[in-house]
Design a protein around this motif. Structure first.
Motif, short mmCIF file in Angstrom:
data_model
loop_
_atom_site.label_atom_id
_atom_site.label_comp_id
_atom_site.label_asym_id
_atom_site.label_seq_id
_atom_site.Cartn_x
_atom_site.Cartn_y
_atom_site.Cartn_z
N THR A 141 -5.19 -10.59 47.08
CA THR A 141 -5.96 -10.12 48.23
C THR A 141 -6.83 -8.92 47.88
OG1 THR A 141 -4.24 -10.95 49.67
CG2 THR A 141 -5.73 -9.33 50.62
N VAL A 142 -6.30 -8.00 47.08
CA VAL A 142 -7.04 -6.77 46.80
C VAL A 142 -8.39 -7.07 46.13
CG1 VAL A 142 -5.93 -6.26 44.56
CG2 VAL A 142 -6.83 -4.40 45.99
N GLU A 143 -8.39 -8.06 45.23
CA GLU A 143 -9.65 -8.40 44.53
C GLU A 143 -10.64 -9.03 45.51
OE1 GLU A 143 -8.41 -10.86 41.25
OE2 GLU A 143 -7.07 -9.29 40.52
N THR A 144 -10.13 -9.89 46.35
CA THR A 144 -10.99 -10.55 47.34
C THR A 144 -11.59 -9.52 48.30
OG1 THR A 144 -9.62 -12.51 47.18
CG2 THR A 144 -11.02 -12.31 49.13
N LEU A 145 -10.77 -8.57 48.73
CA LEU A 145 -11.28 -7.57 49.67
C LEU A 145 -12.34 -6.70 49.01
CD1 LEU A 145 -8.01 -6.46 51.51
CD2 LEU A 145 -9.73 -8.12 52.26
N ARG A 146 -12.14 -6.37 47.74
CA ARG A 146 -13.16 -5.57 47.03
C ARG A 146 -14.47 -6.33 46.95
NH1 ARG A 146 -8.83 -3.18 43.20
NH2 ARG A 146 -8.48 -1.21 44.28
N HIS A 147 -14.37 -7.63 46.72
CA HIS A 147 -15.58 -8.46 46.68
C HIS A 147 -16.32 -8.40 48.02
CE1 HIS A 147 -18.22 -11.94 46.49
NE2 HIS A 147 -17.65 -12.35 47.61
N TYR A 173 -15.18 -18.26 47.56
CA TYR A 173 -15.09 -17.15 46.61
C TYR A 173 -13.84 -17.23 45.71
CZ TYR A 173 -13.95 -12.70 44.62
OH TYR A 173 -13.57 -11.74 43.72
N GLU A 174 -12.66 -17.40 46.31
CA GLU A 174 -11.43 -17.38 45.50
C GLU A 174 -11.35 -18.60 44.59
OE1 GLU A 174 -7.91 -16.64 47.84
OE2 GLU A 174 -8.46 -14.53 48.11
N VAL A 175 -11.80 -19.72 45.12
CA VAL A 175 -11.80 -20.97 44.35
C VAL A 175 -12.74 -20.85 43.16
CG1 VAL A 175 -12.69 -23.32 44.50
CG2 VAL A 175 -11.08 -22.47 46.24
N ASP A 176 -13.93 -20.27 43.38
CA ASP A 176 -14.91 -20.11 42.30
C ASP A 176 -14.40 -19.15 41.23
OD1 ASP A 176 -16.54 -21.74 43.74
OD2 ASP A 176 -17.76 -20.12 44.59
N ARG A 177 -13.70 -18.10 41.67
CA ARG A 177 -13.18 -17.14 40.71
C ARG A 177 -12.05 -17.77 39.89
NH1 ARG A 177 -10.63 -12.23 43.35
NH2 ARG A 177 -8.95 -13.74 43.42
N ALA A 230 -20.00 -4.28 56.94
CA ALA A 230 -18.99 -4.91 57.79
C ALA A 230 -17.72 -4.07 57.84
CB ALA A 230 -18.67 -6.30 57.26
N ARG A 231 -17.08 -4.10 58.99
CA ARG A 231 -15.71 -3.60 59.08
C ARG A 231 -14.81 -4.79 58.79
NH1 ARG A 231 -13.39 -0.58 64.34
NH2 ARG A 231 -11.32 -0.55 63.45
N LEU A 232 -13.94 -4.65 57.80
CA LEU A 232 -13.15 -5.80 57.35
C LEU A 232 -11.76 -5.83 57.98
CD1 LEU A 232 -13.90 -5.79 53.49
CD2 LEU A 232 -15.14 -7.00 55.31
#
Ligand code: ATP
Ligand code: MG
Length: 201
Positions: A84-90, A74-78, A98-100
């Motif tokens: 972290t905040v953007e990744t967690l929102r994704h 995900y982060e590599v593709d973006r 899921a509980r993250l």
């Protein structure tokens, strides 16, 4: 479903990373742990990492034998700097049930309040703080400016202990670049990949 997210450069992945993931999986009863290689880490904007495809290939080799360990591009593709905040929102959107959790070395906890949108980060996912058994007690009060007392208590109760493993990716890259042995620092399949594809030569 309890989903753990584990970010890093993983250049290359090694047994320190794998043991950390496994200790968190077991001690926090995580159903899955997702390794998230960064495009560009906010902490390491100086050095160019090995191309993501190679870091991911090595992660796939390292985690392939374990049903609960996965790799996300995900982060590599973006691309760009990974926050972290953007990744967690994704993941909040793509895994609504899921509980993250996100896995974090105890030494990084003091830094967390300074991350981008830190209070959103700690609400989206619970930090699982990983410490060595002989380390001093972790000071969770450093989270007081970004989290409720209840949330801080949840973080405190999800601490994970991991035996110290003195392996780093930097040391592996250095050894490999000098043609020295990296055996027993990383899974055999990763060692073979490095031998064959020579990403550090
Ligand atoms: P580098 O030497 O390039 O900084 P690294 O070995 O520190 O690499 P990273 O990809 O930077 O690996 O690490 C990802 C995460 O794994 C970080 O949170 C880091 O603290 C943790 N980590 C790395 N090595 C170990 C280890 N030996 N024991 C416990 N945690 C580790
Ligand atoms: Mg590091």
């Amino acid at each position: 479903m309890r989903l753990g997210l584990f970010g890093g450069t993983f250049d290359p992945v090694h047994f320190g990373h794998l043991l950390l993931a496994e200790c968190c999986r077991e001690q926090c009863a995580l159903d899955r742990v997702v390794f998230l290689p960064t495009a560009v880490s906010p902490h390491k904007q100086g050095r160019n990492p090995t191309p993501a495809a190679e870091r991911i290939a090595m992660l796939e080799l390292a985690t392939g034998g374990h049903a609960a360990l996965e790799v996300s591009s995900y982060e590599v593709d973006r691309g760009g700097v990974s926050y972290t905040v953007e990744t967690l929102r994704h993941f909040r959107e793509s895994e609504p049930d899921a509980r993250l959790f996100f896995l974090l070395g105890a030494d990084m906890l003091n830094d967390l309040p300074h991350w981008r949108e830190a209070s959103a980060v700690i609400e989206l996912a619970l930090p699982v703080v990983v410490r060595r058994p002989d380390a001093e007690a972790v000071d969770f009060d450093c989270l007081a400016s970004i989290a409720s007392a209840e949330r801080i208590e949840a973080v405190r109760s999800h601490q994970v202990e991991m035996p110290p493993i003195g392996i780093s990716s930097t040391a592996i890259r250095r050894q490999a670049s000098r043609g020295r042995s990296i055996r027993y620092l990383t899974p055999r399949a990763v060692e073979k990949y490095i031998e064959t594809n020579r990403p550090y030569r």
